[in-house]
Every structure is written in C-alpha cells, then in structure tokens.
Motif scaffolding. Sequence first.
Motif, PDB file in Angstrom:
ATOM      1  N   ARG A 175       0.162   5.602  -4.609  1.00 17.04           N
ATOM      2  CA  ARG A 175      -0.014   7.036  -4.352  1.00 17.04           C
ATOM      3  C   ARG A 175      -1.195   7.638  -5.112  1.00 17.04           C
ATOM      4  NH1 ARG A 175       5.827   9.107  -5.704  1.00 17.04           N
ATOM      5  NH2 ARG A 175       5.785   7.269  -7.056  1.00 17.04           N
ATOM      6  N   ASP A 201       0.823  -1.213   0.000  1.00 19.50           N
ATOM      7  CA  ASP A 201       0.000   0.000   0.000  1.00 19.50           C
ATOM      8  C   ASP A 201       0.857   1.263   0.000  1.00 19.50           C
ATOM      9  OD1 ASP A 201      -2.260  -1.526   0.014  1.00 19.50           O
ATOM     10  OD2 ASP A 201      -2.554  -1.405   2.201  1.00 19.50           O
ATOM     11  N   GLN A 209      -2.617  11.259   3.761  1.00 16.43           N
ATOM     12  CA  GLN A 209      -1.275  10.922   4.251  1.00 16.43           C
ATOM     13  C   GLN A 209      -0.255  10.908   3.116  1.00 16.43           C
ATOM     14  OE1 GLN A 209      -0.781   6.950   5.745  1.00 16.43           O
ATOM     15  NE2 GLN A 209       0.953   7.515   7.054  1.00 16.43           N
ATOM     16  N   GLN A 210      -0.633  10.348   1.964  1.00 18.92           N
ATOM     17  CA  GLN A 210       0.260  10.344   0.809  1.00 18.92           C
ATOM     18  C   GLN A 210       0.558  11.765   0.355  1.00 18.92           C
ATOM     19  OE1 GLN A 210       2.011   8.063  -0.420  1.00 18.92           O
ATOM     20  NE2 GLN A 210       1.014   6.069  -0.359  1.00 18.92           N
ATOM     21  N   THR A 243      -5.054   7.056  -7.113  1.00 21.93           N
ATOM     22  CA  THR A 243      -6.254   6.235  -7.255  1.00 21.93           C
ATOM     23  C   THR A 243      -6.943   6.607  -8.551  1.00 21.93           C
ATOM     24  OG1 THR A 243      -6.563   6.073  -4.861  1.00 21.93           O
ATOM     25  CG2 THR A 243      -8.485   5.616  -6.245  1.00 21.93           C
ATOM     26  N   SER A 297      -4.187   9.202  -3.458  1.00 25.78           N
ATOM     27  CA  SER A 297      -4.880   8.087  -2.798  1.00 25.78           C
ATOM     28  C   SER A 297      -5.287   8.386  -1.366  1.00 25.78           C
ATOM     29  CB  SER A 297      -3.993   6.838  -2.827  1.00 25.78           C
ATOM     30  OG  SER A 297      -2.771   7.083  -2.151  1.00 25.78           O
ATOM     31  N   SER A 298      -4.572   9.277  -0.691  1.00 23.79           N
ATOM     32  CA  SER A 298      -4.929   9.597   0.695  1.00 23.79           C
ATOM     33  C   SER A 298      -4.290  10.910   1.114  1.00 23.79           C
ATOM     34  CB  SER A 298      -4.462   8.481   1.649  1.00 23.79           C
ATOM     35  OG  SER A 298      -3.043   8.449   1.709  1.00 23.79           O
TER      36      SER A 298
END
Length: 820
Positions: free
Chosen positions: A448, A444, A462-463, A450, A459-460
């Motif tokens: 990076r 995961d 956090q990324q 989606t 993707s998030s």
Amino acid sequence: MQDVPVKFEKWFAEQNWHIRDYQRDMIGAYSRREDTLLIAPTGGGKTLAGFLPSLIDLAVKEGEAKLHTLYISPLRALTNDIQRNLNRPVAEMNLPIKIGVRTGDTKQYQRAKQRKWPPDILLTTPESLMLLLSYPDAAEYFSELKTVIIDELHSFATNKRGDFTSLALARLKTLAPDHIRFGLSATIADADSAAKWLGPTGSPAKIIEVTGSAPPVLEIMTPETRYPLGGHNPRFAVKDIYAAIKTAKSAIIFVNTRAQTEHLFQELWKVNTDNLPIGLYHGSLSRERRQMTEASIASGHIRAVVSTSALEMGIDWGDVDLILQVGAPKGVSRLLQRIGRSNHRMDEPSNAVLVPCNPLEAVECAVAINAIRLGQRDGEDFTEGAMDVAVQYIVNRACAGKFKKRQTLNEIRSSWPYRNLSKSDFDLLVGFAEDGGYALQAYDRFARLTSTSRGYQISSAQQARRHRMNIGTIVEYAKLKVRRFPNMKSKRGRNIGEIEERFVMGLTPGDRFIFAGEVLRYHGVRDMALEASPAPKRLPPKVPAYAGGMMPLSTFLAKGVRRTLSDPKLWQDLPDQIQSWLHLQSEFSQLPKSKGVLVEGFFDRGVHVIVIHSFEGRKVNMALGLLMTRRMETRGLKPLTYSITDYALTITSIEPVNEVESLMTQDILDEEYQAWVIEAPMVKRSFRKIATIAGLTEQRLPGAKRTMKQVTFSTDLIYDVLLKYNPDHILLRIAREEAERDLLDLHRLRDWLADVQGDVNYKILPHASPLAIPSMMQLGKETVIGDAKLAILEQASHDSLANSRLETVKNYLDDKQTNP
C-alpha cells in the motif's frame, strides 16, 4: 465574568433563558485559547456552551468562507439534531453563518459542494473526518480551523474509535496548530484521564465541572405478574410498561439490543388498545425511517419509542417526561445518560422506571439507582492506543501526500493513547503498510505504501480508493438491504433498512420475521437485497440477530451486586419477590460473600453441575469456562457444556466434581491458557477484526460489498499463513494481546483468581439453588469437545422449568422443617 455581545444577551432573554456561568467560562476559555473539558448535567445548555464562542466569533466574520469550527459526534443522528438546534439562533439573530453536516448519510453532491465551499461550522463523525483528512487538499481545507468540539466524549474515548479520533485530532493540530479543543460530556467517570486524552500529550485540557440541582427520580417497576427467574424477555411486564406509557406525555423505552427493540415493539402493539403512536428506532433502520422518528420525537408527535443506545445521547427530546429502561443497565454512567433524555432541562428532575427481567437484574438495577443517588459514576479505563488503528492512520496519512517517518511518529505520539508508541513498533507498522511483511510481500495487493527519497506515499490511486471505502474501526457482519414490497406481484419495493447476513442464512422462502416494526415474509435475496412483503401475524416470527448483542457488566456494578447480595440490610429497596427469593437462597444454600467466591454443585437431569458465582462479567466467565473445562478434561471429569451470564459460570460434566478449588488456581493462566491459545478460535476471531481495521482485507470493494463468509475465509487464510511462515508478525501479536484484553479480559480474571485463592466456598446441594436457577436457564450454550462429546444434555426450557426447580427447593425446605 466574561462579557457577551448584546445581541446574544438579548436573544437569551427572548427565550426566557439566562447565560449560565459555565457558558461564560467557555467563552473565556476560547479567548484564552485553552483546551477545555466541560462536564455538565444533561439539559443545561452544555452543547450550546461549546458552540457559543464560535457563534460569537463568526458573527463578525469577514473574507472568504473557511472552515472555522469542527463538531465531532459519535452518532449521525446527533449531528442532524445539532444542526436543527443551531439553525434556530443563527436565523433568529440573523448571523452570517453557514452550517453543514458531513456523515455517511450525506449525499455525494453535498459532499462535493462542502469540499469546494466549506461551511463555517461542519458537523461530522470520526469516520467522515478521517476521510476528509485523507485527501491531498486536507491541509488547505483545515488551515483556518479555530475550534474542534468533541461531543459525548465518554461514549468512545476509551475504545478503538477513541484511538481513531485521537489520531485525527493529532493531524488537525499539525494542519491548524492554533485551534483549540472543547470536549463535552455529562457522565465522565475519570475526568483527569479524559482531560489528558483531549489535550495534546503533556498538556491536559482544563476541566470545568458543573453539578445539577435536580437529582433524577428513579424506581424499579413492580409488575402485576412475578418476575421470571431467568432469561431477558420483558413479555411478563408488557401491560405494566404500556400502562406507564399512558401516564406520560411522551416516553423513551430503552433496551440493550436491536433484536429486543423489534420484539418489545411487537408485544406493545398487541396491547395498544388505545392505538397510541408508538415508534421504533435502531441503527439498522433506513436513514429515512430514522430521521422521520427523530423529527417526531423532537416535535412531540410520538407517544413512545422503543430504542437501543442509538438514541441515548444528546438529542433534544421535546416533551419526553419518562424513560423506561428494560433489562439491566450494565453500567451506572450508561443508565444516567439514558435517563437524562427525560425532562431535558438541568433544573428539572429526570424521571425513569427500570424494568428488570430476572431477579439478578433487579439487584443490579437497585445498585445502579443507589450509585446515582450518591453521585457515583463508572466507565471503561483509558488504555494504550490500538496498533491496527495506527496502521490505518499511517495509510490515511499517505493518501493525503508524502510523509516522513520521523514527523509522522511525532504526530502519532502527540495523541495521548499513543504517547508511548516505540520507534521499533512504529517501524514494524510502516513496514507492514508498505508490503504486508515477510510472508505477504510477494503479493502486490498488500503493497500500500511506496518509499521514495522524499518519504512514503500511497502506492496507487486504486489503493487510496480501497482505503477510503473502508475507513473506520467498526467491523460489522455483512448486511443486506431489506427491500419491502407491498406484495410480491409489485415490481417496486422500497428500502427500509439493513439486516445481518448471518440471520438471513437461517431463513428459507416463506419464513416470517420481524423488522422495522412489522412482520414480513421472506421471499429471497437478489442484488444484495433481501426481498420481503407484509405477512399475517398468525404464526410466531423470527427476530433478527445482531452482532455485539450483550453489553458488558461494569466492574463497579458487579462489585455492587455482590455486596448487596451478601448483606440483607441492603435489600430494602428490592421488590418483595426478590427479597423472598434471596431469603430462600440463604435458607437452602448460602448467600455469596462480598469477598471470595460461592460455588454450588448438584446433580440435575442426568448430569453433574457446578455453578461458580463470580459476578465478574461475561468476558471473565467466558475465559474461566474455556480454561476450567480444559483442566477438567485432563483430569478425567468429562465436561459436557458450559454457559455464562454476567454473574456466573455453569459447567456440566459426566463425572462429579468433588473438589473445585484446584480447578481455578492462578496457574491456570500459565498452563491451560498457553496450551489453548495456540489453537484458540478466539484469537483467530480477534485477528479478523484487526486485519480488517489494519487493511489486510476489506469489507467494501469498488462496486461491491464482500460477504462475511468471504471476509472470514480471507482473514482465516492469512492467519494460517502468518502463523506458519511469519509467527512473529506484528498483527499476530496484536491479535493475541487484544483477545486477552477485550474478548477474555485476562487482566480482570487474573486479579479475581488472586482474590479468591483460599476463599472458595463449595456447597454440595441436593438440587439447584434459587441463585443458580437464572444460570441454569443458559445451559447448553457451549459444548465442550472431549471424551463426553457424545453425551446429550437436554436444553433447559424457560419459565416452566425454572419454576419447577424453585418449587423443588421450597418442598425440600418444607420437608427439612417437618423432618429435621
């Protein structure tokens, strides 16, 4: 001729200035919305010419605050200086203009304020600009942008940082399609290519080129003592350098590495009997220390400062009237940039003294001076854009919001370095950003992006955060803060800069080292900070080592040095000692020719030595050394070590080399290179940087900074996995191509091998020649692992050994005259 508002004409008159024709031309270019590259000598108002159209336009602004002009500088120090210089006309003409600075030094609360209430003019760096472009509000923030000014364009347009900046410019063109670009430089060598880089693909910028009326005054220092025959230590000339400082109002002493700044600064203070205010400047010092030095230089309150290239661009130097270049300049344009810091006015000549540290550096200095007199320039070639930088941009684009592949590909291709990016490679880059590729897609951590029906997105959160913390193309060794305590009983220390982790690994408590201009005692590391206190100067300290030490020798200068050595008629500008040294070389051996290659072989201190005088720079000599020693090993010659300088490759072996031409035929790039590259540590080293830039691993994490050991372990592990399970991975391909180009310069080596075929002059000598002695000073730098790995070669000492070798040459020639 372009009209200028009366208010501005009056202000120029009050400064006892007049608006130059090219400054009016820039105002005209702005009104016609023409992208423009301005090439003008240092000190003539080039930067003001870039800003003048914006100041005039903003003088009558109405409505809410919007970002109008973006200024991009390669140096943080330059943005601070430009802000000081711009604030003056804004205040004196009472213009309703707000100016802001956004760099890595800008405090967090100031960054937040700038994003909420943009200044009219924002001064920033490429990395801070890309960070602004990564936020979802970037489209709104840059929507009213009118002008982008790229200063000192020559200094980074041809490297990865230039690729990085060109992608940011492409994004800005999408967000604010009507804005124009101004590029500024004093030393562009290839104006046509720079104009293409500056303008959108297919629409190069207009070029305005201005010539100066006052050529610089340049000379090579003739010290009281003799030049050392090898090495790069300026200690021999410290008293002469100090004497030159005393004759100047203010001086800048440029050296080529940070370690050299610390060393020379200490040596100067040993002879500073008049207690002159001599300062120190390089990029590892703390922000407060750098800014204090910058202000002291600008105000004329400092007599001299020892600096790296960090101070060579753009800053207004006040009363500086002398530049000292210590060591070889390595490039004509680089030298011209540095000497332009003195008498920072276009109509006054710059004054500079060059201080070579060995005979070949003296020749290089003379060649550079002559090139400047003839108006010649050099510089790196413009190349295709780096793929790892494109990956970072793709992720950056996703952080700002969803994107469609076709639109993003077109946007990237609108940048000149990426005009030829294929769709297949672009798809590979997007796929890599999406899941890491076949061998990494189960993790995961590497996902990076989606993919959705409306396009790609980050993707998030956090990324996105991890990406923003690692934006940029400058991959450094991990650094530790240097915390200075008045004494170790004190509980409060202050940060005075940063030092590379690899240097700290060589220290033990109690060791003394030089940093920030003083001798410190090392006590230990706590909370990612090196703790130290002032130490007595009785024992010799260590000097911090920094990555990226030696500057590459330009092809232009390399050819000039070889041409000068081959023709005694060109020696008249060389110091007498250097001319005598070259005459001795011609008597004992032979002078290198302008074409072909001179190779010298001799027996020295128990081993056989060959010195290949290539004059092709360190990268070519490194590649040639790697491949030749491999070929020598297969032929049973038992190579021991090789060493490189900009001018020569030196190889030692147990067995004598009776025939050298077959060791460096063109097929060495097919046979030895292909066998070597599979296990080459240089490809793995290249991969580390690429993986960091492309986002496979990070230098910084939330709440922590990774050590270089951690980064290396991570990237080496990924490299081995990809090599085994996904050998066609795009990052492995990029790593091989980059190692060939940037670490080994195989293209230049290939051309050189073709040029010297059939023209190898191999001289067997009884001893090392005068020309070989500087190269012999580097012996033992790289050990060849092979049949001779147990043999021991004593490290060459410095001046004493070099002088004894030269004395041997002289005695040999004397004996030859007496007993022919």
